[in-house]
Write a protein that holds these residues in place. Structure first.
Motif, short mmCIF file in Angstrom:
data_model
loop_
_atom_site.label_atom_id
_atom_site.label_comp_id
_atom_site.label_asym_id
_atom_site.label_seq_id
_atom_site.Cartn_x
_atom_site.Cartn_y
_atom_site.Cartn_z
N SER A 2 -24.26 5.95 15.80
CA SER A 2 -24.40 4.70 16.55
C SER A 2 -24.04 3.52 15.66
O SER A 2 -23.96 3.64 14.44
N GLY A 3 -23.83 2.35 16.27
CA GLY A 3 -23.50 1.16 15.51
C GLY A 3 -24.57 0.83 14.49
O GLY A 3 -24.27 0.45 13.36
N LYS A 4 -25.83 0.99 14.88
CA LYS A 4 -26.94 0.68 13.98
C LYS A 4 -26.95 1.64 12.79
O LYS A 4 -27.14 1.23 11.64
N ALA A 5 -26.74 2.92 13.08
CA ALA A 5 -26.73 3.93 12.02
C ALA A 5 -25.54 3.71 11.09
O ALA A 5 -25.65 3.90 9.87
N GLU A 6 -24.39 3.33 11.65
CA GLU A 6 -23.21 3.06 10.82
C GLU A 6 -23.45 1.87 9.89
O GLU A 6 -23.07 1.90 8.73
N ARG A 7 -24.07 0.82 10.41
CA ARG A 7 -24.37 -0.35 9.57
C ARG A 7 -25.34 0.02 8.46
O ARG A 7 -25.18 -0.41 7.32
N ARG A 8 -26.35 0.83 8.79
CA ARG A 8 -27.32 1.25 7.77
C ARG A 8 -26.62 2.07 6.69
O ARG A 8 -26.83 1.85 5.50
N ALA A 9 -25.76 3.00 7.08
CA ALA A 9 -25.02 3.82 6.11
C ALA A 9 -24.11 2.94 5.26
O ALA A 9 -23.99 3.14 4.04
N ARG A 11 -24.57 -0.29 4.55
CA ARG A 11 -25.43 -1.07 3.63
C ARG A 11 -25.85 -0.21 2.44
O ARG A 11 -25.86 -0.67 1.30
N GLU A 12 -26.19 1.05 2.72
CA GLU A 12 -26.61 1.95 1.63
C GLU A 12 -25.45 2.22 0.67
O GLU A 12 -25.64 2.25 -0.55
N ALA A 13 -24.24 2.41 1.20
CA ALA A 13 -23.07 2.65 0.35
C ALA A 13 -22.77 1.44 -0.52
O ALA A 13 -22.50 1.57 -1.72
N VAL A 14 -22.85 0.25 0.07
CA VAL A 14 -22.59 -0.97 -0.70
C VAL A 14 -23.68 -1.17 -1.75
O VAL A 14 -23.40 -1.55 -2.88
N ALA A 15 -24.93 -0.89 -1.40
CA ALA A 15 -26.04 -1.03 -2.35
C ALA A 15 -25.85 -0.08 -3.54
O ALA A 15 -26.07 -0.47 -4.69
N ARG A 16 -25.43 1.16 -3.27
CA ARG A 16 -25.17 2.11 -4.37
C ARG A 16 -24.04 1.62 -5.27
O ARG A 16 -24.14 1.68 -6.49
N TYR A 17 -22.98 1.14 -4.64
CA TYR A 17 -21.85 0.61 -5.39
C TYR A 17 -22.28 -0.56 -6.27
O TYR A 17 -21.94 -0.63 -7.45
N HIS A 18 -23.05 -1.47 -5.67
CA HIS A 18 -23.52 -2.65 -6.40
C HIS A 18 -24.37 -2.23 -7.59
O HIS A 18 -24.17 -2.68 -8.72
N GLU A 19 -25.31 -1.34 -7.36
CA GLU A 19 -26.21 -0.91 -8.43
C GLU A 19 -25.45 -0.20 -9.56
O GLU A 19 -25.69 -0.46 -10.74
N THR A 20 -24.54 0.68 -9.19
CA THR A 20 -23.75 1.41 -10.19
C THR A 20 -22.94 0.46 -11.06
O THR A 20 -22.93 0.58 -12.29
N ASN A 21 -22.28 -0.49 -10.42
CA ASN A 21 -21.44 -1.42 -11.18
C ASN A 21 -22.26 -2.43 -11.95
O ASN A 21 -21.88 -2.84 -13.05
N LEU A 22 -23.40 -2.83 -11.41
CA LEU A 22 -24.27 -3.75 -12.12
C LEU A 22 -24.82 -3.08 -13.38
O LEU A 22 -24.88 -3.70 -14.45
N GLY A 68 -21.27 -10.92 5.22
CA GLY A 68 -22.05 -10.08 6.11
C GLY A 68 -21.27 -8.94 6.74
O GLY A 68 -21.83 -8.20 7.54
N ASP A 69 -20.00 -8.76 6.41
CA ASP A 69 -19.21 -7.67 7.00
C ASP A 69 -19.34 -6.42 6.13
O ASP A 69 -18.41 -6.01 5.45
N VAL A 70 -20.52 -5.85 6.18
CA VAL A 70 -20.85 -4.73 5.30
C VAL A 70 -20.01 -3.50 5.62
O VAL A 70 -19.67 -2.73 4.72
N GLU A 71 -19.63 -3.31 6.87
CA GLU A 71 -18.80 -2.15 7.23
C GLU A 71 -17.42 -2.24 6.56
O GLU A 71 -16.90 -1.25 6.07
N PHE A 72 -16.84 -3.44 6.54
CA PHE A 72 -15.53 -3.63 5.89
C PHE A 72 -15.65 -3.33 4.40
O PHE A 72 -14.82 -2.62 3.83
N THR A 73 -16.67 -3.89 3.77
CA THR A 73 -16.87 -3.69 2.34
C THR A 73 -17.06 -2.20 2.04
O THR A 73 -16.46 -1.67 1.10
N ALA A 74 -17.88 -1.53 2.83
CA ALA A 74 -18.13 -0.10 2.61
C ALA A 74 -16.84 0.71 2.79
O ALA A 74 -16.58 1.64 2.01
#
Length: 97
Positions: A2-9, A11-22, A68-74
């Motif tokens: 679903s759209g909600k589940a895709e956004r959550r996934a 956000r999690e992918a971007v958060a992992r990327y951010h943490e790894t690179n930070l 706020g376009d987390v799907e594009f970033t992911a």
């Protein structure tokens, strides 16, 4: 998914990327502090590293929070076609003579 589940996934992918690179950026500061303690760098050189860290971390944060376009970033992160050197992105610009 679903759209909600895709956004959550996304956000999690971007958060992992951010943490790894930070974490990679933080290692530069840790290495500089270790070299300072060993007498290999002076305080000004460590300060330059910390300044570059700050600029690099800011660039990384801006990328991970692209309007706020987390799907594009992911999706960009997942493609991985052009990895970004965040440390280099924070390097001070050198003036040309």
């Amino acid at each position: 998914m679903s759209g909600k589940a895709e956004r959550r996934a996304a956000r999690e992918a971007v958060a992992r990327y951010h943490e790894t690179n930070l974490a990679e950026l933080v290692r530069y500061v840790g290495d500089a502090v270790d070299r300072f303690r060993a007498g290999e760098l002076d305080a000004f050189e460590v300060d330059e590293v910390i300044f570059q860290y700050s600029r690099s971390a800011k660039e990384l944060w801006k990328f991970c929070n692209l309007g706020g376009d987390v799907e594009f970033t992911a999706s960009w992160i997942d493609d991985g076609d052009a990895p970004i050197d965040w440390w280099e992105r924070g390097a001070p610009r050198r003036r040309r003579p």
